[in-house]
Design a protein around this motif. Structure first.
Motif, mmCIF file in Angstrom:
data_model
loop_
_atom_site.group_PDB
_atom_site.id
_atom_site.type_symbol
_atom_site.label_atom_id
_atom_site.label_comp_id
_atom_site.label_asym_id
_atom_site.label_seq_id
_atom_site.Cartn_x
_atom_site.Cartn_y
_atom_site.Cartn_z
ATOM 1 N N GLN A 259 0.870 -1.177 0.000
ATOM 2 C CA GLN A 259 0.000 0.000 0.000
ATOM 3 C C GLN A 259 0.906 1.226 0.000
ATOM 4 O O GLN A 259 1.520 1.567 1.014
ATOM 5 N N LEU A 260 1.002 1.870 -1.164
ATOM 6 C CA LEU A 260 2.005 2.899 -1.390
ATOM 7 C C LEU A 260 1.400 4.300 -1.380
ATOM 8 O O LEU A 260 0.321 4.518 -1.947
ATOM 9 N N PRO A 261 2.092 5.275 -0.783
ATOM 10 C CA PRO A 261 1.679 6.670 -0.963
ATOM 11 C C PRO A 261 1.702 7.038 -2.443
ATOM 12 O O PRO A 261 2.490 6.481 -3.225
ATOM 13 N N HIS A 262 0.865 7.965 -2.822
ATOM 14 C CA HIS A 262 0.712 8.273 -4.249
ATOM 15 C C HIS A 262 2.021 8.678 -4.907
ATOM 16 O O HIS A 262 2.271 8.325 -6.065
ATOM 17 N N PHE A 263 2.894 9.383 -4.181
ATOM 18 C CA PHE A 263 4.142 9.832 -4.806
ATOM 19 C C PHE A 263 5.124 8.677 -5.000
ATOM 20 O O PHE A 263 6.010 8.761 -5.842
ATOM 21 N N LEU A 264 4.955 7.588 -4.243
ATOM 22 C CA LEU A 264 5.784 6.404 -4.457
ATOM 23 C C LEU A 264 5.215 5.507 -5.551
ATOM 24 O O LEU A 264 5.961 4.822 -6.251
ATOM 25 N N ALA A 265 3.906 5.508 -5.699
ATOM 26 C CA ALA A 265 3.277 4.623 -6.675
ATOM 27 C C ALA A 265 3.267 5.207 -8.084
ATOM 28 O O ALA A 265 3.132 4.472 -9.068
ATOM 29 N N LYS A 266 3.431 6.509 -8.216
ATOM 30 C CA LYS A 266 3.177 7.199 -9.480
ATOM 31 C C LYS A 266 4.011 6.655 -10.635
ATOM 32 O O LYS A 266 3.473 6.326 -11.704
ATOM 33 N N GLN A 267 5.315 6.538 -10.456
ATOM 34 C CA GLN A 267 6.181 6.117 -11.562
ATOM 35 C C GLN A 267 5.838 4.710 -12.026
ATOM 36 O O GLN A 267 5.757 4.437 -13.232
ATOM 37 N N GLY A 268 5.621 3.784 -11.088
ATOM 38 C CA GLY A 268 5.297 2.409 -11.456
ATOM 39 C C GLY A 268 3.955 2.300 -12.151
ATOM 40 O O GLY A 268 3.807 1.548 -13.134
ATOM 41 N N LEU A 269 2.961 3.057 -11.680
ATOM 42 C CA LEU A 269 1.649 3.012 -12.319
ATOM 43 C C LEU A 269 1.690 3.599 -13.722
ATOM 44 O O LEU A 269 1.092 3.051 -14.658
ATOM 45 N N GLN A 270 2.404 4.706 -13.876
ATOM 46 C CA GLN A 270 2.463 5.335 -15.194
ATOM 47 C C GLN A 270 3.241 4.489 -16.205
ATOM 48 O O GLN A 270 2.934 4.503 -17.397
ATOM 49 N N SER A 271 4.238 3.761 -15.717
ATOM 50 C CA SER A 271 5.037 2.926 -16.623
ATOM 51 C C SER A 271 4.407 1.564 -16.872
ATOM 52 O O SER A 271 4.831 0.835 -17.780
ATOM 53 N N GLY A 272 3.391 1.207 -16.088
ATOM 54 C CA GLY A 272 2.751 -0.090 -16.248
ATOM 55 C C GLY A 272 3.420 -1.213 -15.480
ATOM 56 O O GLY A 272 2.985 -2.367 -15.582
ATOM 57 N N THR A 273 4.456 -0.910 -14.712
ATOM 58 C CA THR A 273 5.111 -1.953 -13.906
ATOM 59 C C THR A 273 4.353 -2.210 -12.610
ATOM 60 O O THR A 273 4.669 -3.160 -11.893
ATOM 61 N N LEU A 274 3.368 -1.374 -12.303
ATOM 62 C CA LEU A 274 2.472 -1.590 -11.176
ATOM 63 C C LEU A 274 1.038 -1.373 -11.636
ATOM 64 O O LEU A 274 0.785 -0.623 -12.587
ATOM 65 N N VAL A 275 0.109 -2.026 -10.963
ATOM 66 C CA VAL A 275 -1.311 -1.756 -11.156
ATOM 67 C C VAL A 275 -1.915 -1.485 -9.782
ATOM 68 O O VAL A 275 -1.406 -1.945 -8.757
ATOM 69 N N SER A 276 -2.998 -0.716 -9.774
ATOM 70 C CA SER A 276 -3.705 -0.404 -8.536
ATOM 71 C C SER A 276 -4.991 -1.218 -8.485
ATOM 72 O O SER A 276 -5.814 -1.155 -9.405
ATOM 73 N N LEU A 277 -5.154 -1.994 -7.410
ATOM 74 C CA LEU A 277 -6.321 -2.860 -7.333
ATOM 75 C C LEU A 277 -7.596 -2.089 -7.007
ATOM 76 O O LEU A 277 -8.656 -2.387 -7.559
ATOM 77 N N TYR A 278 -7.524 -1.136 -6.105
ATOM 78 C CA TYR A 278 -8.700 -0.414 -5.640
ATOM 79 C C TYR A 278 -8.512 1.089 -5.843
ATOM 80 O O TYR A 278 -7.395 1.561 -6.024
ATOM 81 N N PRO A 279 -9.603 1.855 -5.778
ATOM 82 C CA PRO A 279 -9.465 3.315 -5.771
ATOM 83 C C PRO A 279 -8.638 3.769 -4.571
ATOM 84 O O PRO A 279 -8.455 3.034 -3.597
ATOM 85 N N TYR A 280 -8.156 4.997 -4.647
ATOM 86 C CA TYR A 280 -7.256 5.526 -3.630
ATOM 87 C C TYR A 280 -7.899 5.534 -2.244
ATOM 88 O O TYR A 280 -9.121 5.627 -2.092
ATOM 89 N N TYR A 281 -7.059 5.444 -1.216
ATOM 90 C CA TYR A 281 -7.490 5.588 0.169
ATOM 91 C C TYR A 281 -6.821 6.823 0.755
ATOM 92 O O TYR A 281 -5.598 6.978 0.658
ATOM 93 N N ARG A 282 -7.635 7.704 1.367
ATOM 94 C CA ARG A 282 -7.116 8.923 1.978
ATOM 95 C C ARG A 282 -7.419 8.907 3.479
ATOM 96 O O ARG A 282 -8.586 8.999 3.870
ATOM 97 N N PRO A 283 -6.407 8.802 4.332
ATOM 98 C CA PRO A 283 -6.659 8.836 5.776
ATOM 99 C C PRO A 283 -7.361 10.132 6.171
ATOM 100 O O PRO A 283 -7.055 11.203 5.636
ATOM 101 N N PRO A 284 -8.312 10.053 7.104
ATOM 102 C CA PRO A 284 -9.108 11.230 7.450
ATOM 103 C C PRO A 284 -8.445 12.186 8.437
ATOM 104 O O PRO A 284 -8.963 13.268 8.684
ATOM 105 N N GLN A 285 -7.320 11.828 9.012
ATOM 106 C CA GLN A 285 -6.694 12.654 10.040
ATOM 107 C C GLN A 285 -6.275 14.020 9.465
ATOM 108 O O GLN A 285 -5.836 14.104 8.322
ATOM 109 N N PRO A 286 -6.380 15.088 10.264
ATOM 110 C CA PRO A 286 -6.022 16.433 9.764
ATOM 111 C C PRO A 286 -4.546 16.588 9.406
ATOM 112 O O PRO A 286 -4.203 17.469 8.619
ATOM 113 N N ASP A 287 -3.696 15.745 9.995
ATOM 114 C CA ASP A 287 -2.273 15.857 9.673
ATOM 115 C C ASP A 287 -1.882 14.981 8.497
ATOM 116 O O ASP A 287 -0.700 14.861 8.173
ATOM 117 N N ASN A 288 -2.875 14.352 7.834
ATOM 118 C CA ASN A 288 -2.566 13.583 6.635
ATOM 119 C C ASN A 288 -2.227 14.527 5.498
ATOM 120 O O ASN A 288 -2.940 15.495 5.236
#
Length: 320
Positions: free
Chosen positions: A241-270
């Motif tokens: 489960q990768l933060p978006h900035f870590l997942a971006k390169q792999g997803l854009q290049s096709g070396t990674l796929v995302s199984l589910y829509p994004y998850y955003r923690p609800p905490q104010p310091d997220n």
């Protein structure tokens, strides 16, 4: 009336030659000027002006004192002008501290364009995952995932931090695609250990209604380096489960796929925050840097309340 104002009135009186003329220069009345000179003489213990009904003349002591006061006021004015110019011009040394993954993947690619636009700004860049004291270490701005409340600091959110559940296409081809959260117990997981707490980053998976819940999984592999975590996922060692900035390169290049829509923690310091010392006048070098990185993120589909991950296609739906 403070001492600096008394000195300004004194010099005006020297230049004008009378209390009435000095009052016009100082935008006040002759009585106020006369009282100010008397107060200054009382503080000093000597006479600055000889007064008569027809004229006002400076004493030898007053003349000598006036030379020093003029120089003092000129030096003060020059210093203020110089500091104001430095504060208003995008120059000087900009000290940046950044979280490692964000610094490598998001910040570093922007630095060449920033330096070309602002050649008078010199960078001192620290990239690490240590939560250093910004003020004690004389840091202008820190880029951090999350923040600690501190009345001395300003935390400006650059973007949320969205998480994507990722795997490599090769891993899914070999091990199959989970259809629901319970299926993940049969799969390998790559865990992330948080350096500050030594705790494992929790995993959140969606239930049948698409609501994300904390889910306990057994980690087959563990690392405390985010980029290593993403690389291990690309290499087919399991889910992460990768933060978006870590997942971006792999997803854009096709070396990674995302199984589910994004998850955003609800905490104010997220989120990803630019953190800098609270001050009355923000140096221009800091202000233009914050604007530059905000513009760059916006061009890449990110802003205070959004990331590109919101629109990234998921491999499976919640109902599957």
């Amino acid at each position: 009336m403070d001492k600096l104002r008394l000195l300004e009135v004194f010099v005006a009186t020297c230049d004008a030659g009378s209390f009435a003329a000095a009052a016009k220069i100082c935008n006040t009345d002759p009585s106020t000027v006369s009282k100010a000179i008397g107060r200054l003489e009382a503080q000093l213990g000597f006479t600055l002006f000889q007064r008569s009904t027809r004229q006002l003349s400076i004493t030898a002591t007053g003349s000598r004192y006036a030379d020093t006061v003029r120089k003092l006021l000129q030096d003060l004015s020059s210093c203020e002008h110089e500091l104001s110019h430095l504060n208003d011009s995008p120059g000087g040394t900009l000290r940046i501290n950044s979280a490692a993954c964000y610094g490598h993947l998001y910040l570093q690619p922007l630095l060449q364009a920033f330096c070309q636009r602002y050649p008078a700004i010199k960078l001192q860049l620290e990239i690490n995952d240590l939560h250093v004291d910004i003020i004690d270490n004389d840091i202008d701005v820190a880029l951090r995932t999350g923040f600690v409340k501190d009345s001395r600091l300003v935390a400006r959110r650059l973007s949320p931090m969205d998480f994507l559940l990722c795997a490599s296409p090769d891993y899914l081809a070999a091990r199959g695609t989970p259809r629901c959260a319970d299926d993940f117990v049969q799969h390998s997981w790559i865990g992330f250990r948080i350096k500050q707490t030594q705790q494992l980053q929790p995993v959140f998976l969606p239930d049948a209604r698409g609501e994300y819940r904390l889910y306990e999984v057994q980690r087959s592999h563990i690392t405390d380096d985010g980029e290593a975590m993403a690389a291990m996922c690309v290499d087919g060692l399991g889910f992460a489960q990768l933060p978006h900035f870590l997942a971006k390169q792999g997803l854009q290049s096709g070396t990674l796929v995302s199984l589910y829509p994004y998850y955003r923690p609800p905490q104010p310091d997220n989120g990803v925050f630019a953190i800098y010392p609270k001050r009355d006048y923000l140096p221009t070098r800091v202000r233009v840097f914050l604007q530059f990185i905000s513009n760059a993120l916006e061009a890449a589909g990110e802003s205070t309340n959004h990331t590109w991950a919101e629109g990234w296609p998921a491999l499976i739906n919640f109902s599957n």
